[in-house]
Design an enzyme around this catalytic site. Structure first.
Site, short mmCIF file in Angstrom:
data_model
loop_
_atom_site.label_atom_id
_atom_site.label_comp_id
_atom_site.label_asym_id
_atom_site.label_seq_id
_atom_site.Cartn_x
_atom_site.Cartn_y
_atom_site.Cartn_z
N ASP A 146 -11.20 86.55 -52.37
CA ASP A 146 -12.13 85.81 -51.51
C ASP A 146 -11.41 84.97 -50.46
O ASP A 146 -12.00 84.06 -49.88
CB ASP A 146 -13.01 84.87 -52.37
CG ASP A 146 -13.92 85.64 -53.30
OD1 ASP A 146 -14.54 86.61 -52.84
OD2 ASP A 146 -14.01 85.29 -54.48
N ASP A 153 -19.31 82.99 -54.94
CA ASP A 153 -19.11 84.40 -55.25
C ASP A 153 -19.66 84.62 -56.66
O ASP A 153 -19.63 83.70 -57.49
CB ASP A 153 -17.62 84.73 -55.19
CG ASP A 153 -17.35 86.15 -55.62
OD1 ASP A 153 -17.96 87.06 -55.04
OD2 ASP A 153 -16.53 86.35 -56.54
#
Length: 614
Positions: A511, A316
């Protein structure tokens, strides 16, 4: 050594002395048997007792039964010294195992010191010492120098430095002031502070980590599960093979029962699977313990094994590869305008905004903006803001806002968010605000490449040009931009279909779906983050990207040790089993093939506990 280990060591030493004393004595018959039975009883009575107990409880085939049969059989054939030596060396191996497991447990148990003994809570004007479980959210506690922070909270009074090395693996103290968060498990170093509690103990960082570490050893790796299944079938198989080796050859002419009975005993001693059954779990246990000392928490041996094979790492972007904090990275004043004038106008326009971009602009402006100089602030939804500053109308926003007020903005291709500034119909220039890359990101990506990671991919919701700039700066092999949260899961799914073991690295807060879907979910900067600890398979307790290649390196080192032990044990045992069946191996050779291999495998497994220095 523990008391139990010291007792075992004394028994081994006493048996060794009695064996050495009995060996040269010119005794025969029952007297010689009695002389060797004494050291045998001293060192081996518990093995015989446990073997008998296991038979009563239906656990017939284990290494204790093999040792009992082999040594009693050796006494039956008159090999008295060999019988005592087999049991003696077996107990030496068991002692080595106990010490090794104790050291591994001690390493992991160091994390258990995270659990605080008490909390100093303020109630009705008094300070009471209570169990951390008795403190509620919203109450205030006092933490003095030298005390461990018992609960997660925020400092409301005082300032100090804290040692969070038990959580992060990093020894550098962290300065904490009013308004800063304190996490349970860290140690207060310098000043007394008053902390407002934000989580009950069962939900605190320390409790979450303790729960994770305590359950790690229960999750077995594929290699461990193989060894467990292997031992379940292997032990009865070798007992049957030894019986056949003892019974079948004497049926043929020229073969004697005594010779093949002796060979069957050697076969039994050699075939004991101690080296595998003990050293493989110990290797994983040591690997998990060694990593935990570096602030790398693995939820189980299976996660360690999977991490060792990772060849694709997906990141990410925000908060993982970048700091997650915006900063002014470009200043492009129009002709006749200074950078100071441009920044002051932008800061005036953004003075009343709480957007992260506004905060970055205000931080970049050296001169403070007095609110008294500002009037008639107005937001242009989706485009920008407008304010009256010292009698001038200042506009700050995107190119669309500039076109609305009749100003032609300059084209800017710099990666990041472009903020155009105009004053009373005059274009002043533009400012670029972007998330900054972490200082160690380039080094971390290079380290992953050196470890053989073939693909490093960044997923982000940013515009393509901004994502491309970050990817090029860091040396990533791929990037995927303008993704919605659901698109990240789809991106990971497509990468998983390529067949390479994949790790996803994120901050663990937003996430969780992607962390759960990856082969290995790695949450970094997870100090105090429940979402990270819950969703990820591997938790990096601080915010350094360099912990990721270190985690992979430690996992691969542990797996190398596991494979070394498996290959070494099987190779030596196979060779000596063959030699024993052919009558070319003595009982002493069998002792080495069993206990010697076990001791060497245990010593090798203990290397997993000592994580090499960076």
């Amino acid at each position: 050594m523990t008391r139990r280990q010291k007792k075992a060591a004394w028994r081994i030493a006493a048996a060794a002395v009695l064996l050495a004393a009995a060996w040269p004595l010119p005794l025969h018959g029952p007297a010689r048997l009695a002389a060797f039975l004494i050291p045998y009883a001293v060192v081996g009575w518990d093995v015989l007792k446990n073997a008998g107990r296991n038979i009563v409880h239906g656990r017939v085939f284990d290494e204790k039964l093999l040792m009992a049969i082999a040594t009693i059989g050796a006494f039956a054939t008159g090999e008295y010294p060999e019988a005592v030596a087999v049991m003696l060396f077996y107990q030496v191996g068991e002692l080595f195992q106990s010490i090794a497991v104790g050291r591994s447990r001690k390493s992991i148990a160091e994390l258990m010191e995270l659990r605080p003994d008490y909390a100093n809570v303020l109630r009705d004007g008094q300070e009471l010492r209570v169990d951390p479980d008795e403190v509620s959210i919203g109450e205030r506690i006092v933490v003095r120098p030298g005390e461990r922070v018992p609960l997660d909270g925020t400092i409301v009074e005082g300032a100090t430095a804290v040692d969070a090395s038990a959580l992060t693996g990093e020894s550098m103290p962290l300065d904490k002031n009013v308004g800063d968060a304190l996490v349970s498990g860290s140690v207060n170093l310098t000043g007394a502070v008053t902390v407002q509690v934000e989580r009950v103990f069962s939900e605190s960082t320390a409790a979450k980590i303790l729960e994770l570490v305590e359950s790690a050893s229960e999750k077995k790796a594929r290699a461990e599960r193989f060894i467990t299944r292997f031992a379940r079938w292997y032990t009865p198989a070798v007992v049957i093979a030894a019986v056949l080796l003892c019974v079948v050859p004497p049926l043929f002419p020229g073969q004697t029962w005594r010779v093949w009975f002796s060979r069957a005993l050697i076969f039994l001693v050699v075939s004991c699977p101690c080296a595998l059954v003990i050293s493989i779990p110990l290797s994983f246990f040591g690997g998990i313990g060694g990593a935990s000392r570096r602030g790398i928490l693995m939820k189980g041996a299976g996660d360690l094994e999977t991490l060792a094979g990772v060849r694709t790492v997906v990141f990410d972007k925000t908060g993982t590869l970048t700091t997650g904090r915006f900063a002014v990275t470009g200043r492009f004043p129009a002709g006749g305008v200074t950078e100071t004038e441009l920044l002051e106008a932008a800061a005036a326009a953004e003075r009343f905004s709480n957007h992260p971009i506004a905060a970055a602009v205000l931080q970049a402006c050296q001169s403070g903006i007095d609110p008294a100089r500002l009037k008639h602030a107005r937001a242009h939804t989706g485009h920008g803001v407008e304010v009256c500053f010292d009698g001038r109308r200042i506009f700050a926003g995107n190119a669309g806002l500039m076109m609305q007020i009749g100003v032609t903005p300059a084209e800017c291709t710099e990666p990041g968010t472009v903020l155009h500034i105009a004053s009373d119909g005059r274009y002043l220039g533009c400012i670029v605000v972007s998330d900054t890359c972490k200082a160690e990101a380039v080094e971390a990506i290079a380290a992953l490449n050196r470890l053989g990671v073939t693909k490093t991919v960044m997923l982000t919701g940013d515009r393509r040009n901004a994502a491309e700039a970050v990817a090029q700066r860091l040396g990533l092999t791929e990037f995927r931009a303008e993704l919605l949260p659901a698109d990240k899961v789809d991106a990971v799914e497509s990468l998983l279909r390529e067949g390479q073991p994949l790790a996803f690295v994120g901050d663990g807060v937003n996430d969780a779906p992607v962390l759960a879907r990856a082969d290995v979910g790695v949450a970094m900067g997870a100090l105090g983050s429940d979402a990270a600890i819950e969703a990820a398979d591997v938790v990096l307790m601080d915010d350094s990207l360099l912990k990721l290649p270190e985690a992979i390196m430690l996992a691969r080192r542990t797996m190398r040790i596991v494979r070394q032990n498996i290959l070494f044990a099987l190779a030596v045992k196979a060779l000596v089993l063959l030699l024993g069946a052919l009558g070319m191996a003595s009982m002493w050779t069998a002792v080495f093939a069993d206990v010697g291999v076990m001791v060497l495998a245990i010593l090798n497994a203990m290397r997993a506990l000592r994580a090499p220095k960076r």
